[in-house]
Design a protein around this motif. Structure first.
Motif, PDB file in Angstrom:
ATOM      1  N   PRO A   1       0.828  -1.267   0.064  1.00 14.27           N
ATOM      2  CA  PRO A   1      -0.017   0.045   0.023  1.00 14.27           C
ATOM      3  C   PRO A   1       0.815   1.244  -0.055  1.00 14.27           C
ATOM      4  CG  PRO A   1      -0.333  -1.421   1.856  1.00 14.27           C
ATOM      5  CD  PRO A   1       0.750  -2.157   0.867  1.00 14.27           C
ATOM      6  N   GLU A   2       2.022   1.113   0.423  1.00  7.82           N
ATOM      7  CA  GLU A   2       2.977   2.265   0.448  1.00  7.82           C
ATOM      8  C   GLU A   2       3.758   2.789  -0.796  1.00  7.82           C
ATOM      9  OE1 GLU A   2       3.924  -0.282   2.391  1.00  7.82           O
ATOM     10  OE2 GLU A   2       2.394   0.161   3.702  1.00  7.82           O
ATOM     11  N   ALA A   3       3.459   1.844  -1.773  1.00  8.57           N
ATOM     12  CA  ALA A   3       4.141   2.092  -3.009  1.00  8.57           C
ATOM     13  C   ALA A   3       3.916   3.314  -3.783  1.00  8.57           C
ATOM     14  CB  ALA A   3       3.902   1.074  -4.302  1.00  8.57           C
ATOM     15  N   ARG A   4       2.627   3.782  -3.747  1.00  6.64           N
ATOM     16  CA  ARG A   4       2.650   5.124  -4.270  1.00  6.64           C
ATOM     17  C   ARG A   4       3.147   6.174  -3.657  1.00  6.64           C
ATOM     18  NH1 ARG A   4      -1.387   5.125  -8.474  1.00  6.64           N
ATOM     19  NH2 ARG A   4      -2.665   3.179  -8.351  1.00  6.64           N
ATOM     20  N   GLU A   5       2.989   6.273  -2.308  1.00  5.38           N
ATOM     21  CA  GLU A   5       3.498   7.214  -1.510  1.00  5.38           C
ATOM     22  C   GLU A   5       5.065   7.118  -1.822  1.00  5.38           C
ATOM     23  OE1 GLU A   5       4.476  10.460   0.727  1.00  5.38           O
ATOM     24  OE2 GLU A   5       2.703   9.756  -0.028  1.00  5.38           O
ATOM     25  N   ILE A   6       6.040   6.058  -1.772  1.00  9.09           N
ATOM     26  CA  ILE A   6       7.025   5.863  -2.026  1.00  9.09           C
ATOM     27  C   ILE A   6       7.591   6.599  -3.472  1.00  9.09           C
ATOM     28  CG2 ILE A   6       9.147   4.198  -2.281  1.00  9.09           C
ATOM     29  CD1 ILE A   6       7.740   2.399  -0.074  1.00  9.09           C
ATOM     30  N   ILE A   7       6.884   6.044  -4.412  1.00 10.44           N
ATOM     31  CA  ILE A   7       7.053   6.527  -5.961  1.00 10.44           C
ATOM     32  C   ILE A   7       6.978   8.339  -5.977  1.00 10.44           C
ATOM     33  CG2 ILE A   7       6.387   6.684  -8.192  1.00 10.44           C
ATOM     34  CD1 ILE A   7       8.292   4.635  -7.962  1.00 10.44           C
ATOM     35  N   HIS A   8       5.992   8.598  -5.107  1.00 16.70           N
ATOM     36  CA  HIS A   8       5.910  10.025  -5.121  1.00 16.70           C
ATOM     37  C   HIS A   8       7.061  11.035  -4.371  1.00 16.70           C
ATOM     38  CE1 HIS A   8       3.999  13.793  -4.815  1.00 16.70           C
ATOM     39  NE2 HIS A   8       4.180  13.937  -3.647  1.00 16.70           N
ATOM     40  N   ARG A   9       7.479  10.239  -3.332  1.00 16.52           N
ATOM     41  CA  ARG A   9       8.725  10.783  -2.715  1.00 16.52           C
ATOM     42  C   ARG A   9      10.065  10.633  -3.562  1.00 16.52           C
ATOM     43  NH1 ARG A   9       8.463  10.985   3.499  1.00 16.52           N
ATOM     44  NH2 ARG A   9       6.448  10.830   4.006  1.00 16.52           N
ATOM     45  N   ILE A  10      10.241   9.558  -4.091  1.00 13.30           N
ATOM     46  CA  ILE A  10      11.245   9.222  -5.114  1.00 13.30           C
ATOM     47  C   ILE A  10      11.442  10.372  -6.019  1.00 13.30           C
ATOM     48  CG2 ILE A  10      12.272   7.836  -6.922  1.00 13.30           C
ATOM     49  CD1 ILE A  10      11.290   5.576  -4.893  1.00 13.30           C
ATOM     50  N   ASN A  11      10.177  10.634  -6.673  1.00 13.12           N
ATOM     51  CA  ASN A  11       9.941  11.665  -7.733  1.00 13.12           C
ATOM     52  C   ASN A  11      10.250  13.065  -7.503  1.00 13.12           C
ATOM     53  OD1 ASN A  11       9.340   9.731  -9.993  1.00 13.12           O
ATOM     54  ND2 ASN A  11       7.116   9.871  -9.709  1.00 13.12           N
ATOM     55  N   MET A  12       9.623  13.324  -6.323  1.00  8.14           N
ATOM     56  CA  MET A  12      10.072  14.632  -5.659  1.00  8.14           C
ATOM     57  C   MET A  12      11.437  14.834  -5.634  1.00  8.14           C
ATOM     58  SD  MET A  12       6.603  16.346  -4.452  1.00  8.14           S
ATOM     59  CE  MET A  12       7.403  17.365  -3.315  1.00  8.14           C
ATOM     60  N   ALA A  13      12.121  13.922  -4.912  1.00  4.34           N
ATOM     61  CA  ALA A  13      13.535  14.094  -4.714  1.00  4.34           C
ATOM     62  C   ALA A  13      14.410  14.260  -5.729  1.00  4.34           C
ATOM     63  CB  ALA A  13      13.939  12.817  -3.657  1.00  4.34           C
ATOM     64  N   LYS A  14      14.275  13.321  -6.735  1.00  5.66           N
ATOM     65  CA  LYS A  14      14.731  13.492  -8.271  1.00  5.66           C
ATOM     66  C   LYS A  14      14.606  15.032  -8.754  1.00  5.66           C
ATOM     67  CE  LYS A  14      15.059  11.969 -12.810  1.00  5.66           C
ATOM     68  NZ  LYS A  14      14.235  12.912 -13.765  1.00  5.66           N
ATOM     69  N   ALA A  15      13.486  15.538  -8.589  1.00  6.15           N
ATOM     70  CA  ALA A  15      13.095  16.786  -9.035  1.00  6.15           C
ATOM     71  C   ALA A  15      13.980  18.046  -8.590  1.00  6.15           C
ATOM     72  CB  ALA A  15      11.394  17.235  -8.966  1.00  6.15           C
ATOM     73  N   VAL A  16      14.082  17.635  -7.089  1.00 13.35           N
ATOM     74  CA  VAL A  16      14.944  18.747  -6.348  1.00 13.35           C
ATOM     75  C   VAL A  16      16.553  18.548  -6.468  1.00 13.35           C
ATOM     76  CG1 VAL A  16      15.476  19.376  -4.025  1.00 13.35           C
ATOM     77  CG2 VAL A  16      12.998  19.144  -4.631  1.00 13.35           C
ATOM     78  N   LEU A  17      16.809  17.176  -6.541  1.00 12.61           N
ATOM     79  CA  LEU A  17      18.362  17.179  -6.811  1.00 12.61           C
ATOM     80  C   LEU A  17      18.777  17.222  -7.969  1.00 12.61           C
ATOM     81  CD1 LEU A  17      18.414  13.927  -4.400  1.00 12.61           C
ATOM     82  CD2 LEU A  17      19.156  16.329  -3.652  1.00 12.61           C
ATOM     83  N   CYS A  18      18.160  17.080  -9.214  1.00 12.52           N
ATOM     84  CA  CYS A  18      18.569  17.133 -10.542  1.00 12.52           C
ATOM     85  C   CYS A  18      18.492  18.774 -11.051  1.00 12.52           C
ATOM     86  CB  CYS A  18      17.657  16.220 -11.372  1.00 12.52           C
ATOM     87  SG  CYS A  18      18.174  14.563 -11.098  1.00 12.52           S
TER      88      CYS A  18
END
Length: 72
Positions: free
Chosen positions: A31-48
């Motif tokens: 059930p956490e997969a969507r939240e994890i992917i959302h956080r991964i996408n946000m992190a990439k957007a900030v770090l790149c």
């Protein structure tokens, strides 16, 4: 989990692709997969993005100063 302090954009993108393959909701039934992917996408957007990354690094530095004091 996502990035070391000195990672460049290509290293961040490699880690991003590895994590998205692992946690993508089509592959991860948790059930956490969507939240994890959302956080991964946000992190990439900030770090790149250079400007966002600079603000992130400054805020992290300031946070550490509050926790550990000025002599760290």
């Amino acid at each position: 989990m996502f990035s070391d302090v000195n990672d460049d954009v290509s290293a961040i993108k490699k880690k991003y692709h590895k994590l998205t393959r692992k946690y993508h909701p089509d592959r991860d039934d948790s059930p956490e997969a969507r939240e994890i992917i959302h956080r991964i996408n946000m992190a990439k957007a900030v770090l790149c993005d250079a400007d966002s990354r600079q603000l992130y690094d400054i805020s992290r530095y300031n946070s550490n100063q509050q926790i550990f004091g000025d002599d760290q």
